[in-house]
Design a protein around this motif. Structure first.
Motif, PDB file in Angstrom:
ATOM      1  N   ALA A  16       0.847  -1.187   0.000  1.00 13.62           N
ATOM      2  CA  ALA A  16       0.000   0.000   0.000  1.00 13.62           C
ATOM      3  C   ALA A  16       0.889   1.245   0.000  1.00 13.62           C
ATOM      4  CB  ALA A  16      -0.905   0.012   1.225  1.00 13.62           C
ATOM      5  N   PHE A  17       0.471   2.255  -0.751  1.00 13.26           N
ATOM      6  CA  PHE A  17       1.201   3.515  -0.718  1.00 13.26           C
ATOM      7  C   PHE A  17       0.211   4.662  -0.713  1.00 13.26           C
ATOM      8  CE2 PHE A  17       0.721   2.221  -5.091  1.00 13.26           C
ATOM      9  CZ  PHE A  17       0.506   3.365  -5.831  1.00 13.26           C
ATOM     10  N   THR A  18       0.605   5.741  -0.053  1.00 18.80           N
ATOM     11  CA  THR A  18      -0.335   6.823   0.272  1.00 18.80           C
ATOM     12  C   THR A  18      -0.006   8.128  -0.435  1.00 18.80           C
ATOM     13  OG1 THR A  18       1.010   7.366   2.220  1.00 18.80           O
ATOM     14  CG2 THR A  18      -0.831   5.837   2.541  1.00 18.80           C
ATOM     15  N   ASN A  22      -0.343  12.880  -8.146  1.00 15.33           N
ATOM     16  CA  ASN A  22       0.653  13.277  -9.143  1.00 15.33           C
ATOM     17  C   ASN A  22       1.857  12.354  -9.194  1.00 15.33           C
ATOM     18  OD1 ASN A  22       1.055  14.388  -6.563  1.00 15.33           O
ATOM     19  ND2 ASN A  22       2.429  15.951  -7.326  1.00 15.33           N
ATOM     20  N   TYR A  23       2.069  11.549  -8.163  1.00 16.92           N
ATOM     21  CA  TYR A  23       3.176  10.597  -8.165  1.00 16.92           C
ATOM     22  C   TYR A  23       2.709   9.147  -8.300  1.00 16.92           C
ATOM     23  CZ  TYR A  23       5.721  14.563  -6.157  1.00 16.92           C
ATOM     24  OH  TYR A  23       6.274  15.792  -5.931  1.00 16.92           O
ATOM     25  N   ALA A  24       1.401   8.921  -8.241  1.00 14.47           N
ATOM     26  CA  ALA A  24       0.883   7.567  -8.073  1.00 14.47           C
ATOM     27  C   ALA A  24       1.134   6.659  -9.271  1.00 14.47           C
ATOM     28  CB  ALA A  24      -0.611   7.618  -7.767  1.00 14.47           C
ATOM     29  N   ALA A  25       0.920   7.149 -10.493  1.00 12.89           N
ATOM     30  CA  ALA A  25       1.036   6.287 -11.663  1.00 12.89           C
ATOM     31  C   ALA A  25       2.451   5.726 -11.795  1.00 12.89           C
ATOM     32  CB  ALA A  25       0.641   7.050 -12.922  1.00 12.89           C
ATOM     33  N   ARG A  26       3.444   6.593 -11.617  1.00 12.33           N
ATOM     34  CA  ARG A  26       4.835   6.146 -11.731  1.00 12.33           C
ATOM     35  C   ARG A  26       5.180   5.126 -10.647  1.00 12.33           C
ATOM     36  NH1 ARG A  26       9.988   7.219 -13.471  1.00 12.33           N
ATOM     37  NH2 ARG A  26      11.640   7.237 -11.891  1.00 12.33           N
ATOM     38  N   ASN A  34       8.523  -4.507 -10.294  1.00 11.53           N
ATOM     39  CA  ASN A  34       9.320  -5.219  -9.303  1.00 11.53           C
ATOM     40  C   ASN A  34       8.550  -6.381  -8.667  1.00 11.53           C
ATOM     41  OD1 ASN A  34      12.111  -3.792  -8.534  1.00 11.53           O
ATOM     42  ND2 ASN A  34      10.668  -2.237  -9.238  1.00 11.53           N
ATOM     43  N   ALA A  35       7.454  -6.792  -9.322  1.00 11.60           N
ATOM     44  CA  ALA A  35       6.681  -7.983  -8.922  1.00 11.60           C
ATOM     45  C   ALA A  35       5.950  -7.816  -7.598  1.00 11.60           C
ATOM     46  CB  ALA A  35       7.575  -9.219  -8.878  1.00 11.60           C
ATOM     47  N   TYR A  36       5.544  -6.580  -7.285  1.00  8.73           N
ATOM     48  CA  TYR A  36       4.685  -6.333  -6.138  1.00  8.73           C
ATOM     49  C   TYR A  36       3.288  -5.966  -6.624  1.00  8.73           C
ATOM     50  CZ  TYR A  36       9.076  -6.056  -3.573  1.00  8.73           C
ATOM     51  OH  TYR A  36      10.300  -6.338  -3.040  1.00  8.73           O
ATOM     52  N   THR A  37       2.306  -6.137  -5.750  1.00  8.03           N
ATOM     53  CA  THR A  37       0.935  -5.741  -6.063  1.00  8.03           C
ATOM     54  C   THR A  37       0.662  -4.383  -5.417  1.00  8.03           C
ATOM     55  OG1 THR A  37       0.175  -8.035  -6.140  1.00  8.03           O
ATOM     56  CG2 THR A  37      -1.499  -6.342  -5.820  1.00  8.03           C
ATOM     57  N   PRO A  38       0.528  -3.314  -6.203  1.00  5.96           N
ATOM     58  CA  PRO A  38       0.318  -1.989  -5.624  1.00  5.96           C
ATOM     59  C   PRO A  38      -1.118  -1.782  -5.148  1.00  5.96           C
ATOM     60  CG  PRO A  38       0.460  -1.838  -8.016  1.00  5.96           C
ATOM     61  CD  PRO A  38       0.697  -3.275  -7.665  1.00  5.96           C
ATOM     62  N   LEU A  39      -1.247  -1.138  -4.030  1.00  2.00           N
ATOM     63  CA  LEU A  39      -2.548  -0.743  -3.486  1.00  2.00           C
ATOM     64  C   LEU A  39      -2.469   0.751  -3.187  1.00  2.00           C
ATOM     65  CD1 LEU A  39      -5.386  -1.371  -2.297  1.00  2.00           C
ATOM     66  CD2 LEU A  39      -4.229  -1.839  -0.123  1.00  2.00           C
ATOM     67  N   TRP A  40      -3.068   1.538  -4.050  1.00  5.17           N
ATOM     68  CA  TRP A  40      -2.960   2.996  -3.912  1.00  5.17           C
ATOM     69  C   TRP A  40      -4.093   3.535  -3.057  1.00  5.17           C
ATOM     70  CZ3 TRP A  40      -5.191   7.055  -7.580  1.00  5.17           C
ATOM     71  CH2 TRP A  40      -4.781   8.333  -7.189  1.00  5.17           C
ATOM     72  N   CYS A  41      -3.748   4.162  -1.944  1.00  2.58           N
ATOM     73  CA  CYS A  41      -4.711   4.789  -1.042  1.00  2.58           C
ATOM     74  C   CYS A  41      -4.195   6.173  -0.668  1.00  2.58           C
ATOM     75  CB  CYS A  41      -4.890   3.950   0.226  1.00  2.58           C
ATOM     76  SG  CYS A  41      -5.550   2.305  -0.064  1.00  2.58           S
ATOM     77  N   PRO A  42      -4.388   7.157  -1.541  1.00  2.29           N
ATOM     78  CA  PRO A  42      -3.840   8.484  -1.252  1.00  2.29           C
ATOM     79  C   PRO A  42      -4.482   9.112  -0.025  1.00  2.29           C
ATOM     80  CG  PRO A  42      -5.355   8.585  -3.105  1.00  2.29           C
ATOM     81  CD  PRO A  42      -5.168   7.126  -2.788  1.00  2.29           C
ATOM     82  N   THR A  43      -3.657   9.601   0.872  1.00  3.10           N
ATOM     83  CA  THR A  43      -4.176  10.305   2.048  1.00  3.10           C
ATOM     84  C   THR A  43      -4.081  11.815   1.882  1.00  3.10           C
ATOM     85  OG1 THR A  43      -2.029  10.232   3.174  1.00  3.10           O
ATOM     86  CG2 THR A  43      -3.541   8.378   3.529  1.00  3.10           C
ATOM     87  N   LEU A  44      -3.419  12.258   0.797  1.00  2.00           N
ATOM     88  CA  LEU A  44      -3.294  13.677   0.501  1.00  2.00           C
ATOM     89  C   LEU A  44      -3.640  13.938  -0.955  1.00  2.00           C
ATOM     90  CD1 LEU A  44       0.183  14.460   2.142  1.00  2.00           C
ATOM     91  CD2 LEU A  44      -2.074  14.817   3.161  1.00  2.00           C
ATOM     92  N   GLU A 197      -9.799   3.609   3.591  1.00  2.00           N
ATOM     93  CA  GLU A 197     -10.671   2.447   3.415  1.00  2.00           C
ATOM     94  C   GLU A 197      -9.965   1.280   2.743  1.00  2.00           C
ATOM     95  OE1 GLU A 197     -14.885   1.174   1.277  1.00  2.00           O
ATOM     96  OE2 GLU A 197     -14.392   3.298   1.528  1.00  2.00           O
ATOM     97  N   GLY A 198      -9.194   1.536   1.688  1.00  2.00           N
ATOM     98  CA  GLY A 198      -8.533   0.446   0.990  1.00  2.00           C
ATOM     99  C   GLY A 198      -7.574  -0.314   1.878  1.00  2.00           C
ATOM    100  N   ILE A 199      -6.816   0.418   2.697  1.00  2.00           N
ATOM    101  CA  ILE A 199      -5.873  -0.218   3.616  1.00  2.00           C
ATOM    102  C   ILE A 199      -6.611  -0.990   4.703  1.00  2.00           C
ATOM    103  CG2 ILE A 199      -4.198   0.323   5.437  1.00  2.00           C
ATOM    104  CD1 ILE A 199      -3.045   2.443   3.556  1.00  2.00           C
ATOM    105  N   VAL A 200      -7.683  -0.407   5.212  1.00  2.00           N
ATOM    106  CA  VAL A 200      -8.471  -1.094   6.248  1.00  2.00           C
ATOM    107  C   VAL A 200      -9.044  -2.393   5.696  1.00  2.00           C
ATOM    108  CG1 VAL A 200     -10.552  -0.955   7.672  1.00  2.00           C
ATOM    109  CG2 VAL A 200      -9.009   1.010   7.515  1.00  2.00           C
ATOM    110  N   ARG A 201      -9.627  -2.342   4.503  1.00  2.00           N
ATOM    111  CA  ARG A 201     -10.217  -3.549   3.912  1.00  2.00           C
ATOM    112  C   ARG A 201      -9.154  -4.614   3.654  1.00  2.00           C
ATOM    113  NH1 ARG A 201     -14.094  -1.962   6.146  1.00  2.00           N
ATOM    114  NH2 ARG A 201     -15.582  -0.490   5.220  1.00  2.00           N
TER     115      ARG A 201
END
Length: 296
Positions: A16-18, A22-26, A34-44, A197-201
């Motif tokens: 998960a990354f928050t 503007n930085y999320a897509a990259r 790098n073979a990780y599963t991204p979970l985007w949950c922006p807090t800002l 919510e995404g991180i909690v779920r």
């Protein structure tokens, strides 16, 4: 409603990354590579306000300044937006040397085209990049100000506490004899009560969350504020996910997270890393720490 995006991969740790949009897509793309599963949950969320820079780009308005110090990639991008409508450069071709200062790879945006927006004579300019990509190192690299003025496009933080980085940077400039002029070039706002919510779920599922990445201490505060909307604290995430790895962009973000009560397991130490190119798993020094933790 949660602002979250997940890429399904049953065999990859979920990270998960928050970071703001503007930085999320990259970041998401490089995590996937790098073979990780991204979970985007922006807090800002980021809202550019180029109009705040317009008064400094009118004819003669930049003449009293000797430098512009950019502490983020977003600040450079907003400055470009503000300069786009100019019919002529605000600085004359002759005059004293003018410094453009930026961190790490952010400096790549201070190219020939950028300089020509400010002045028809690129020879007036020097681009200053400190050896370590921190605002404190930037202040040190600028050296003795001798009473000169430096324009500092920085964020206005709304809904969370302003991290100490920018105020400390301005203090360090003053201590070095500069006269910093703070301009709030963009707003950094809390993403709202549903941001966690995404991180909690994910934390409710066994093996649903392996790591959380922060690129600023304001993101940490935003997540904590979002977790409280669900009646949770960060300790509850730790208990739900016993192997959870908490990673930070660098030592400044790590210190800010710990100040807020979130212990950081690993942080980047690459001197060239900036918010835009930092993926906790991209710099080799951090990669070495996380692989054994997440692949065990």
């Amino acid at each position: 409603m949660a602002l979250s995006t997940a890429v399904t991969n049953l065999h990859s740790p979920t990270i998960a990354f928050t970071t703001p949009p503007n930085y999320a897509a990259r970041l998401s793309h490089l995590l996937t590579l790098n073979a990780y599963t991204p979970l985007w949950c922006p807090t800002l969320l980021i809202q550019p306000t180029p109009s705040t820079l317009t008064p400094y780009l009118s004819p003669h308005s930049l003449h009293p300044f000797s430098a512009i110090a950019f502490t983020s990639r977003t600040a450079i991008q907003v400055f470009l937006q503000a300069a786009a409508p100019l019919s002529e450069p605000p600085l004359p071709p002759s005059g004293p040397a003018f410094t453009l200062a930026a961190l790490g790879k952010d400096s790549e945006l201070l190219d020939h085209d950028f300089v020509l927006r400010l002045c028809s004579n690129p020879q007036r300019f020097r681009v200053l990049v400190p050896p370590t990509a921190t605002p404190s190192a930037l202040a040190a690299a600028l050296g003795d100000g001798g009473g000169r003025r430096v324009l500092c496009p920085v964020p206005l933080v709304v809904g969370v506490e302003e991290p100490p980085v920018v105020p400390a940077f301005l203090r360090e400039l003053r201590s070095a004899g500069w006269v910093p002029v703070r301009v709030e070039a963009y707003e950094t706002r809390w993403a709202g009560p549903g941001c966690a919510e995404g991180i909690v779920r994910a934390s409710e599922e066994e093996g649903g969350l392996d790591a959380v990445v922060f690129t600023s201490s304001a993101e940490v505060e935003g997540l904590l504020k979002g977790l409280r909307e669900f009646g949770l604290g960060f300790g509850d995430l730790r208990r739900r996910c016993p192997g959870l790895v908490v990673a930070a962009h660098g030592p400044v973000t790590a210190a800010g997270a710990q100040r807020l009560g979130v212990e950081v397991d690993v942080y980047g130490v690459s001197s060239s890393s900036t918010t835009d190119d930092f993926i906790v798993f991209c710099p080799a020094d951090v990669e070495r720490h996380l692989h054994p933790i997440l692949r065990r």
